[in-house]
Scaffold this motif. Sequence first.
Motif, mmCIF file in Angstrom:
data_model
loop_
_atom_site.group_PDB
_atom_site.id
_atom_site.type_symbol
_atom_site.label_atom_id
_atom_site.label_comp_id
_atom_site.label_asym_id
_atom_site.label_seq_id
_atom_site.Cartn_x
_atom_site.Cartn_y
_atom_site.Cartn_z
ATOM 1 N N LYS A 34 -15.856 137.149 99.507
ATOM 2 C CA LYS A 34 -16.863 137.025 98.457
ATOM 3 C C LYS A 34 -16.781 135.654 97.779
ATOM 4 C CE LYS A 34 -17.363 141.963 97.556
ATOM 5 N NZ LYS A 34 -17.013 143.123 96.700
ATOM 6 N N ALA A 35 -15.566 135.141 97.614
ATOM 7 C CA ALA A 35 -15.398 133.824 97.003
ATOM 8 C C ALA A 35 -15.998 132.737 97.890
ATOM 9 C CB ALA A 35 -13.921 133.548 96.746
ATOM 10 N N LEU A 36 -15.778 132.846 99.200
ATOM 11 C CA LEU A 36 -16.350 131.859 100.118
ATOM 12 C C LEU A 36 -17.871 131.948 100.139
ATOM 13 C CD1 LEU A 36 -13.796 132.186 103.058
ATOM 14 C CD2 LEU A 36 -14.114 130.185 101.572
ATOM 15 N N LYS A 37 -18.415 133.168 100.068
ATOM 16 C CA LYS A 37 -19.869 133.324 100.024
ATOM 17 C C LYS A 37 -20.434 132.720 98.746
ATOM 18 C CE LYS A 37 -21.971 136.970 101.609
ATOM 19 N NZ LYS A 37 -22.405 138.363 101.891
ATOM 20 N N ALA A 38 -19.718 132.919 97.638
ATOM 21 C CA ALA A 38 -20.169 132.359 96.365
ATOM 22 C C ALA A 38 -20.157 130.835 96.395
ATOM 23 C CB ALA A 38 -19.289 132.873 95.230
ATOM 24 N N ALA A 39 -19.271 130.283 97.235
ATOM 25 C CA ALA A 39 -19.192 128.824 97.380
ATOM 26 C C ALA A 39 -20.218 128.290 98.368
ATOM 27 C CB ALA A 39 -17.787 128.425 97.817
ATOM 28 N N GLY A 40 -21.050 129.171 98.902
ATOM 29 C CA GLY A 40 -22.125 128.738 99.781
ATOM 30 C C GLY A 40 -21.861 128.877 101.262
ATOM 31 N N ARG A 41 -20.715 129.434 101.645
ATOM 32 C CA ARG A 41 -20.429 129.599 103.069
ATOM 33 C C ARG A 41 -20.965 130.946 103.553
ATOM 34 N NH1 ARG A 41 -14.363 127.882 104.537
ATOM 35 N NH2 ARG A 41 -15.197 128.449 106.592
ATOM 36 N N PRO A 42 -21.551 130.993 104.753
ATOM 37 C CA PRO A 42 -22.196 132.226 105.242
ATOM 38 C C PRO A 42 -21.197 133.213 105.841
ATOM 39 C CG PRO A 42 -22.455 130.484 106.870
ATOM 40 C CD PRO A 42 -21.732 129.855 105.693
ATOM 41 N N VAL A 43 -20.234 133.610 105.032
ATOM 42 C CA VAL A 43 -19.179 134.500 105.516
ATOM 43 C C VAL A 43 -19.700 135.938 105.616
ATOM 44 C CG1 VAL A 43 -16.933 135.523 104.943
ATOM 45 C CG2 VAL A 43 -17.319 133.066 104.635
ATOM 46 N N ILE A 44 -19.342 136.594 106.702
ATOM 47 C CA ILE A 44 -19.632 138.014 106.882
ATOM 48 C C ILE A 44 -18.308 138.760 106.784
ATOM 49 C CG2 ILE A 44 -20.438 139.782 108.499
ATOM 50 C CD1 ILE A 44 -22.415 137.717 109.579
ATOM 51 N N GLY A 45 -18.260 139.756 105.911
ATOM 52 C CA GLY A 45 -16.998 140.439 105.639
ATOM 53 C C GLY A 45 -16.923 141.814 106.268
ATOM 54 N N PHE A 46 -15.874 142.022 107.070
ATOM 55 C CA PHE A 46 -15.580 143.328 107.642
ATOM 56 C C PHE A 46 -14.339 143.934 106.979
ATOM 57 C CE2 PHE A 46 -18.062 141.307 110.962
ATOM 58 C CZ PHE A 46 -18.779 142.344 111.552
ATOM 59 N N GLY A 47 -14.003 143.444 105.780
ATOM 60 C CA GLY A 47 -12.730 143.818 105.182
ATOM 61 C C GLY A 47 -12.728 145.110 104.402
ATOM 62 N N ALA A 48 -13.655 145.278 103.472
ATOM 63 C CA ALA A 48 -13.594 146.413 102.554
ATOM 64 C C ALA A 48 -14.157 147.680 103.180
ATOM 65 C CB ALA A 48 -14.358 146.096 101.270
ATOM 66 N N GLY A 49 -13.494 148.791 102.925
ATOM 67 C CA GLY A 49 -13.980 150.086 103.381
ATOM 68 C C GLY A 49 -14.945 150.658 102.362
ATOM 69 N N GLU A 50 -16.146 150.090 102.325
ATOM 70 C CA GLU A 50 -17.095 150.427 101.272
ATOM 71 C C GLU A 50 -18.492 150.555 101.866
ATOM 72 O OE1 GLU A 50 -17.601 149.030 96.801
ATOM 73 O OE2 GLU A 50 -17.824 147.361 98.198
ATOM 74 N N PRO A 51 -19.109 151.740 101.783
ATOM 75 C CA PRO A 51 -20.468 151.893 102.305
ATOM 76 C C PRO A 51 -21.422 150.885 101.681
ATOM 77 C CG PRO A 51 -19.536 154.030 101.759
ATOM 78 C CD PRO A 51 -18.582 152.997 101.224
ATOM 79 N N ASP A 52 -22.357 150.390 102.489
ATOM 80 C CA ASP A 52 -23.319 149.412 101.988
ATOM 81 C C ASP A 52 -24.531 150.076 101.361
ATOM 82 O OD1 ASP A 52 -23.919 150.257 104.682
ATOM 83 O OD2 ASP A 52 -25.501 148.755 104.742
ATOM 84 N N PHE A 53 -24.554 151.407 101.330
ATOM 85 C CA PHE A 53 -25.684 152.133 100.761
ATOM 86 C C PHE A 53 -25.530 152.273 99.254
ATOM 87 C CE2 PHE A 53 -25.004 153.700 105.072
ATOM 88 C CZ PHE A 53 -26.266 153.517 105.624
ATOM 89 N N PRO A 54 -26.648 152.368 98.527
ATOM 90 C CA PRO A 54 -26.545 152.695 97.100
ATOM 91 C C PRO A 54 -26.176 154.159 96.924
ATOM 92 C CG PRO A 54 -28.849 152.652 97.767
ATOM 93 C CD PRO A 54 -28.052 152.183 98.963
ATOM 94 N N THR A 55 -25.592 154.478 95.799
ATOM 95 C CA THR A 55 -25.325 155.884 95.473
ATOM 96 C C THR A 55 -26.666 156.628 95.431
ATOM 97 O OG1 THR A 55 -23.403 155.247 94.160
ATOM 98 C CG2 THR A 55 -24.328 157.424 93.752
ATOM 99 N N PRO A 56 -26.765 157.821 96.042
ATOM 100 C CA PRO A 56 -28.031 158.572 96.037
ATOM 101 C C PRO A 56 -28.608 158.735 94.638
ATOM 102 C CG PRO A 56 -26.511 159.566 97.587
ATOM 103 C CD PRO A 56 -25.737 158.498 96.870
#
Length: 413
Positions: A34-56
């Motif tokens: 997230k820090a690299l993305k905030a710095a403008g780099r197009p990083v794709i993260g496979f790190g966090a075990g977190e659904p990308d969906f919003p809470t229903p």
Amino acid sequence: MSAATSSSPRDRRVSARVGAISESATLAVDAKAKALKAAGRPVIGFGAGEPDFPTPGYIVDAAVEACRNPRYHRYTPAGGLPELRSAIAAKTLRDSGYEVAASQVLITNGGKQAIYEAFAAMLDPGDEVLLPTPYWTTYPESIRLAGGVPVDVVADETSGYRVSVEQLEAARTERTKVLLFNSPSNPTGAVYPREQVEAIGRWAAEHGLWVLTDEIYEHLLYGEAATAGAASLPALVPELRERCVVVNGVAKTYAMTGWRVGWIIGPEDLVKAATNLQSHATSNVANVSQAAALAAVSGDLTAVAEMREAFDRRRRTIVRMLNEIDGVECPVPEGAFYAYPSVKGLLGKEIRGRRPSSSVELAEIILEEAEVAVVPGEAFGTPGYLRLSYALGDEDLAEGVSRIQKLLEEARD
């Protein structure tokens, strides 16, 4: 001798107990991405075990309504809202076939607090906990914080990352008190078949062991595992119930990682002890989050089924693409939302002028050269592997693995 170098306990700036804890590797990788993305780099993260969906939406609506209710503006029982404890007991019977009373339920600030408080209530200093490995990064730290000793029982891709009763028996000693069990598994996505769950449970009961079973991914099953359904240890092995603690929560099933609601289910005396601990540590879980959790566990599983369908599609994509890379071997995960490929075939090979000797170094190269964040297997007790969460959008998933493919195609002896 200066205070900085003194070995006197009085001069330690941080206690030895807490100073020995490692940072959560998965959260660290996610924060770096997230820090690299905030710095403008197009990083794709496979790190966090977190659904990308919003809470229903119906869950969010329940929380909004709770915000307006003065009842939720005050302290509530440390063990959780009575209606939520009752709803979790009903949900457990519905989903697991395991009948429990509301008094056997403790609502916690997420699954991590549930795991720590359960171990704190079960363990005395020196008690050993059998820990199937690869393990989730928080397990050994929670065991150590509670004074216990984690004992790794290692399984690899040849067994589908599932430990056997024979392995567990070989690791058991007179100091063994608890078996930690996690199916579907983080980090591997492994799911134990019903007959193996039952065999492990009967072995634990035979030897008078406690079991902590983490069922946080119970609804995220695919293929034949989905057809068979989740296998809950205390439901399959009733004689284990007085020595079994179930940990669960709303985070993964309902895309509610930030709401921080988990729970413990166990014998009443242990749950009461853990509740006493929580009464001093945090008091009650935020009432608005508890109201949201009540809506989640009381509702149907339609939204869950939709998310699971997307995860299943991404699961098949990521496994196919990873197995197209020379030197990578990725078993098909049957649950959760993680792929755990072996990358031992790539270690020692030259990649853009570097020869990684560990999966930590390989993960660094992938981040720096391909701008893709993955978690090395060292974080989960097994060097030579990477964990990739496929709980991210389809386009990002395909783009991220494509970048890894292109980079690792350059690997040379």
